[in-house]
Each structure stands twice: as structure tokens, then as C-alpha cells.
Enzyme design. Structure first.
Site, PDB file in Angstrom:
ATOM      1  N   GLY A  30       0.825  -1.199   0.000  1.00 58.67           N
ATOM      2  CA  GLY A  30       0.000   0.000   0.000  1.00 58.67           C
ATOM      3  C   GLY A  30       0.857   1.246   0.000  1.00 58.67           C
ATOM      4  N   CYS A  89       5.966  -0.275   7.300  1.00 62.55           N
ATOM      5  CA  CYS A  89       5.590   0.901   6.523  1.00 62.55           C
ATOM      6  C   CYS A  89       6.768   1.328   5.664  1.00 62.55           C
ATOM      7  CB  CYS A  89       5.203   2.031   7.476  1.00 62.55           C
ATOM      8  SG  CYS A  89       4.718   3.529   6.627  1.00 62.55           S
ATOM      9  N   LEU A  90       6.493   1.663   4.407  1.00 65.57           N
ATOM     10  CA  LEU A  90       7.561   2.097   3.511  1.00 65.57           C
ATOM     11  C   LEU A  90       8.205   3.392   4.000  1.00 65.57           C
ATOM     12  CD1 LEU A  90       5.911   1.348   0.049  1.00 65.57           C
ATOM     13  CD2 LEU A  90       7.533  -0.049   1.324  1.00 65.57           C
ATOM     14  N   GLN A 146       2.970  10.076   1.010  1.00 66.28           N
ATOM     15  CA  GLN A 146       4.254   9.402   1.243  1.00 66.28           C
ATOM     16  C   GLN A 146       5.237   9.698   0.118  1.00 66.28           C
ATOM     17  OE1 GLN A 146       2.377   5.333   2.117  1.00 66.28           O
ATOM     18  NE2 GLN A 146       4.299   5.226   3.237  1.00 66.28           N
ATOM     19  N   HIS A 167      -2.347   7.487   6.855  1.00 71.66           N
ATOM     20  CA  HIS A 167      -1.285   8.318   6.266  1.00 71.66           C
ATOM     21  C   HIS A 167      -1.850   9.645   5.789  1.00 71.66           C
ATOM     22  CE1 HIS A 167       2.501   6.210   6.160  1.00 71.66           C
ATOM     23  NE2 HIS A 167       1.942   5.104   5.726  1.00 71.66           N
ATOM     24  N   HIS A 205      -4.462   1.635   7.449  1.00 70.05           N
ATOM     25  CA  HIS A 205      -3.078   2.134   7.491  1.00 70.05           C
ATOM     26  C   HIS A 205      -2.882   3.261   6.467  1.00 70.05           C
ATOM     27  CE1 HIS A 205       1.430   1.182   7.851  1.00 70.05           C
ATOM     28  NE2 HIS A 205       1.369   1.995   6.817  1.00 70.05           N
ATOM     29  N   GLU A 206      -3.386   3.057   5.255  1.00 73.76           N
ATOM     30  CA  GLU A 206      -3.165   4.061   4.193  1.00 73.76           C
ATOM     31  C   GLU A 206      -3.985   5.326   4.432  1.00 73.76           C
ATOM     32  OE1 GLU A 206      -0.646   3.636   2.510  1.00 73.76           O
ATOM     33  OE2 GLU A 206      -0.419   1.519   3.002  1.00 73.76           O
TER      34      GLU A 206
END
Ligand code: ZN
Length: 156
Positions: free
Chosen positions: A26, A78-79, A31, A124, A120-121
Site C-alpha cells: 500500500g 511501513c515504507l 508518502q 497516512h 493504514h493508508e
């Protein structure tokens, strides 16, 4: 996002490419420095013979309209915080409203990995990271490690 332009479509495609390259499941637009309410995800789709098929989902203006009162715990990464993982407790089912690439209004009910990924997304987009769901001690432990890693990086 008020209207889908070619620009929006190409941002979504670029985001998907970045996510697959990482690899991740995701990615939220902010991000990658784009302040628009866009997310892309691919948690796969189980086929009848139990294989995972790609299942790219692109959402414009996603909004959670239902959160289950039952919670589940799952390890998240997480990226934006590479190399760190932690168990996060979240509602085990969500309903999300969003617009697709044709700006058509859609609704999706999700649980399991996809349910977590959606939360989660969207977090963000609202400036929340998975570590913000941890206890203060656990969060500070991860932040301390990141600080140490950055120091070591600068030294080498
Ligand atoms: Zn993330």
C-alpha cells in the site's frame, strides 16, 4: 480531489509502480510528496486453488464509514519507516467509500489484511503512522532506533 484528470490517473499509476517496486502492499500519495487524497493497495486476491492473484486497488478520496467494534492484532510495517515492524491493534472490519478512476462512487467492505491496509493508508492521509497506534514506550523505542540508524548513516 474534485475531478479526475489525466494528471490524477498518472499519479495513481506512478504510485502503484512505486509500491510494487518497493515492494509494498500500500502507498498513500503524501508518502511520495503529493498532498492529495489518493491511495493504492494490492493485498492480492485468493483464487479458488488458494493462489494469490494481483489485485490492484486505487482509491480517490477514500473515507471510512464503518469500523467494527471487534479488534484484531497484526504485524505492520511501513515504507516510510523501513525495517521496523510492530503488532498493531485495529478494528477487524471496515467499510470504505471512495471514488474509482472514473470518479464513480464505490463502497468496499474489507477485513483481514486488506482491512488493515485500508486503515493504514487512510491514516497516512490524516498524518498518522502505525507507530502512533503503539504504546508510548513501544513508539519511543522505535523512534530511538531510527535516530540511532540515522546517526550511523551520517557517520559512514
Ligand atoms: Zn505506511
Amino acid at each position: 480531489v474534485k475531478v479526475v484528470t489525466n494528471d490524477i490517473i498518472s499519479v495513481l499509476n506512478d504510485m502503484a509502480e512505486t509500491m510494487y517496486d518497493a515492494p509494498g502492499i500500500g502507498l498513500a500519495a503524501n508518502q511520495v510528496g503529493i498532498l492529495k487524497r489518493l491511495i493504492v493497495m494490492d493485498c492480492g486476491l485468493k483464487t479458488d486453488d488458494d493462489h494469490l492473484e494481483p489485485n490492484p486497488i486505487k482509491m480517490i478520496n477514500p473515507e471510512i464509514t464503518f469500523l467494527s467494534k471487534n479488534f484484531n492484532e497484526r504485524e505492520e510495517g511501513c515504507l516510510s519507516i523501513p525495517g521496523h515492524h510492530a503488532i498493531v491493534k485495529r478494528p477487524d472490519k471496515v467499510i470504505v467509500n471512495y471514488r474509482d478512476e472514473n470518479f464513480k462512487q464505490k463502497e468496499l467492505e474489507a477485513d483481514d489484511l486488506l482491512g488493515v491496509c485500508i486503515q493504514h493508508e487512510i491514516d497516512h492521509l490524516n498524518g498518522i503512522l502505525f507507530i502512533d497506534h503503539l504504546s508510548r514506550i513501544k513508539k519511543e523505542m522505535i523512534l530511538k532506533k531510527i535516530k540511532k540508524e540515522n546517526l550511523n548513516e551520517n557517520r559512514s
